[in-house]
Design a protein around this motif. Sequence first.
Motif, mmCIF file in Angstrom:
data_model
loop_
_atom_site.group_PDB
_atom_site.id
_atom_site.type_symbol
_atom_site.label_atom_id
_atom_site.label_comp_id
_atom_site.label_asym_id
_atom_site.label_seq_id
_atom_site.Cartn_x
_atom_site.Cartn_y
_atom_site.Cartn_z
ATOM 1 N N ALA A 85 -18.523 8.049 -17.106
ATOM 2 C CA ALA A 85 -17.429 7.802 -16.164
ATOM 3 C C ALA A 85 -16.564 9.030 -15.936
ATOM 4 O O ALA A 85 -15.595 8.956 -15.175
ATOM 5 C CB ALA A 85 -16.557 6.655 -16.672
ATOM 6 N N ASP A 126 -19.780 4.996 -11.967
ATOM 7 C CA ASP A 126 -20.810 4.531 -12.901
ATOM 8 C C ASP A 126 -20.825 2.995 -12.855
ATOM 9 O O ASP A 126 -19.793 2.359 -13.034
ATOM 10 C CB ASP A 126 -20.470 5.019 -14.309
ATOM 11 C CG ASP A 126 -21.366 4.414 -15.366
ATOM 12 O OD1 ASP A 126 -22.563 4.225 -15.082
ATOM 13 O OD2 ASP A 126 -20.866 4.100 -16.470
ATOM 14 N N PRO A 127 -21.988 2.380 -12.598
ATOM 15 C CA PRO A 127 -22.016 0.922 -12.396
ATOM 16 C C PRO A 127 -21.786 0.092 -13.656
ATOM 17 O O PRO A 127 -21.544 -1.110 -13.562
ATOM 18 C CB PRO A 127 -23.426 0.676 -11.839
ATOM 19 C CG PRO A 127 -24.242 1.818 -12.354
ATOM 20 C CD PRO A 127 -23.316 2.993 -12.405
ATOM 21 N N SER A 128 -21.847 0.691 -14.824
ATOM 22 C CA SER A 128 -21.684 -0.082 -16.053
ATOM 23 C C SER A 128 -20.306 -0.736 -16.109
ATOM 24 O O SER A 128 -19.297 -0.086 -15.821
ATOM 25 C CB SER A 128 -21.865 0.825 -17.272
ATOM 26 O OG SER A 128 -21.511 0.141 -18.453
ATOM 27 N N PRO A 129 -20.228 -2.018 -16.490
ATOM 28 C CA PRO A 129 -18.924 -2.684 -16.580
ATOM 29 C C PRO A 129 -18.104 -2.234 -17.796
ATOM 30 O O PRO A 129 -16.925 -2.548 -17.900
ATOM 31 C CB PRO A 129 -19.288 -4.169 -16.693
ATOM 32 C CG PRO A 129 -20.652 -4.171 -17.302
ATOM 33 C CD PRO A 129 -21.343 -2.951 -16.775
ATOM 34 N N VAL A 130 -18.751 -1.512 -18.712
ATOM 35 C CA VAL A 130 -18.055 -0.971 -19.884
ATOM 36 C C VAL A 130 -18.180 0.546 -19.854
ATOM 37 O O VAL A 130 -19.288 1.082 -19.832
ATOM 38 C CB VAL A 130 -18.635 -1.527 -21.203
ATOM 39 C CG1 VAL A 130 -17.912 -0.906 -22.398
ATOM 40 C CG2 VAL A 130 -18.528 -3.047 -21.246
ATOM 41 N N LYS A 131 -17.065 1.218 -19.808
ATOM 42 C CA LYS A 131 -17.045 2.679 -19.761
ATOM 43 C C LYS A 131 -16.635 3.204 -21.133
ATOM 44 O O LYS A 131 -15.500 2.998 -21.559
ATOM 45 C CB LYS A 131 -16.044 3.188 -18.713
ATOM 46 C CG LYS A 131 -16.106 2.541 -17.328
ATOM 47 C CD LYS A 131 -17.391 2.788 -16.611
ATOM 48 C CE LYS A 131 -17.299 2.563 -15.118
ATOM 49 N NZ LYS A 131 -17.581 1.219 -14.649
ATOM 50 N N THR A 132 -17.536 3.892 -21.806
ATOM 51 C CA THR A 132 -17.210 4.521 -23.075
ATOM 52 C C THR A 132 -16.807 5.965 -22.805
ATOM 53 O O THR A 132 -17.578 6.739 -22.221
ATOM 54 C CB THR A 132 -18.395 4.478 -24.042
ATOM 55 O OG1 THR A 132 -18.740 3.105 -24.290
ATOM 56 C CG2 THR A 132 -18.051 5.140 -25.368
ATOM 57 N N ASP A 164 -13.372 -3.490 -15.121
ATOM 58 C CA ASP A 164 -14.130 -2.718 -16.104
ATOM 59 C C ASP A 164 -13.348 -2.591 -17.404
ATOM 60 O O ASP A 164 -12.109 -2.526 -17.406
ATOM 61 C CB ASP A 164 -14.437 -1.310 -15.575
ATOM 62 C CG ASP A 164 -15.511 -1.300 -14.503
ATOM 63 O OD1 ASP A 164 -16.177 -2.345 -14.325
ATOM 64 O OD2 ASP A 164 -15.688 -0.261 -13.849
#
Length: 478
Positions: free
Chosen positions: A54, A65-71, A109
């Motif tokens: 992200a 970034d399509p991920s619902p969790v951003k690390t 997110d």
Amino acid sequence: MKTILLAAVAVPLLAACNPSAPPDAYDVSKMDLKPAPAKVSAERNKGAFAEGAALSMGAELKKLDPSPVKTVRLDTTHRVIEIAPGVKFSAWTFGNQVPGPTVRARVGDRIKFIMTNRSDEPAPVPQLVAAPMMHSMDFHAAMVSPQDKYRSIAPGQTIEFEFTANYPGIFMYHCGTPMILEHIASGMYGAVIVEPRGGYPTKADREYVVIQSEFYVKPSPGKQKVDGAPLYVLDGERLRAAQPTHTVFNGVHNGMVKQPLAAKPGERVRMFVLNVGPSKTSSFHVVGTIFDRVWIEGNPDNQMRGMQTVLLGSSNAAIVEYLIPEEGAYIMVDHHFANASQGAIGLVSTAAKPPAQDLEHHNMPASATPTEPDAVAGKLAFESKCLACHSMGQGKKLGPDLAGVTKQRDTGWLTRWLKSPEEMLKTDQHAKAMLKEYNNIPMPNQSLTDAEIKQFIKYFQWYDAQPAGSVKAQAAGH
């Protein structure tokens, strides 16, 4: 009073009874307001200072970034950065850069944040950076307990916490360890961009982030040097008086002049503009176009149309969208021109390289960089105040080429001229001859202080002491 109370109750009841009413995008009952407690450990990260899909490291923004969790990892470091030619500053950073990397997410997110305080790690020039100290992270995009999530951690410690992005916008992040003013002014800031759930209502061809900030610097008391250039440190007195020495976009004086942002005629440019301060306002403007849409704080619900300038206080932000009408170099500038004169200038250009000719409101570099602090200050002042009329080694303009001026006039003459050119024109024959040669266009009195005059002369002396042709060659390769 009864009528007001009844209305306050009736409006939500009517909305609840109307199934066709659009859902409230800011329904607090659907927000995540109870994230898990933060964790602090002695586990030390030894890898990259900044990590995460992200993250965008520079002005050009990566796609969401399509991920619902951003690390996201943003470690704190102490290092020397260059904020202007010849100005090496002892900075404190997130992700080992100033500004810190930009985080991009979408409403809903979850951000999983990790930070190791690595201010105790050896720097390439460890004797020149600040001693290890406590640091923390304050995300304006989060809705969390500051006492839990924004706690300060010691060198060698790691903190982890999570939060959900509940509102769209452009949000500042910064170190929240006292004294917060010093931590922000030393470089500990960046941006979090949170898109609406459904994205933006327009389609942009280019997306850039522009972060305005101030530096307050002075030569180090020990007169230390880095690669031959003087080391600069935080000037606490100027900081508390809100008198910056540099006001910049994306951490560098005129940085986006030397490396313009690209665009093409007909394209829509979307800029995420954040003023982190810490103490000054910004009047953001792009010369040659009009802001078709402005979303205050980066939220499309806060829309304004057809704006020329956007006023941003410290920690305020806006998305500005505009069209590039034709080929050219479009100057972005803080229209508080005192700030622009300190380096808050950049270019959006349709050409591969910035144009060679001077541009209005535009302080192009005139020479390579000296190392003595007064000469460095004189160079930056010359580039911001004098290039409309003078050059250094580039030939005559409205006024004379000032290369070699210290070989033609002594220090006393130059001092009197810079102090009061109108008085010199009454009595000095050289001044009268120069006025006649340059079409009777007199030099205006710049109201320079004695210290500023000294800096100009130091710069002229430095330039004239360089071997013939070497200064131009250095400047071309800078």
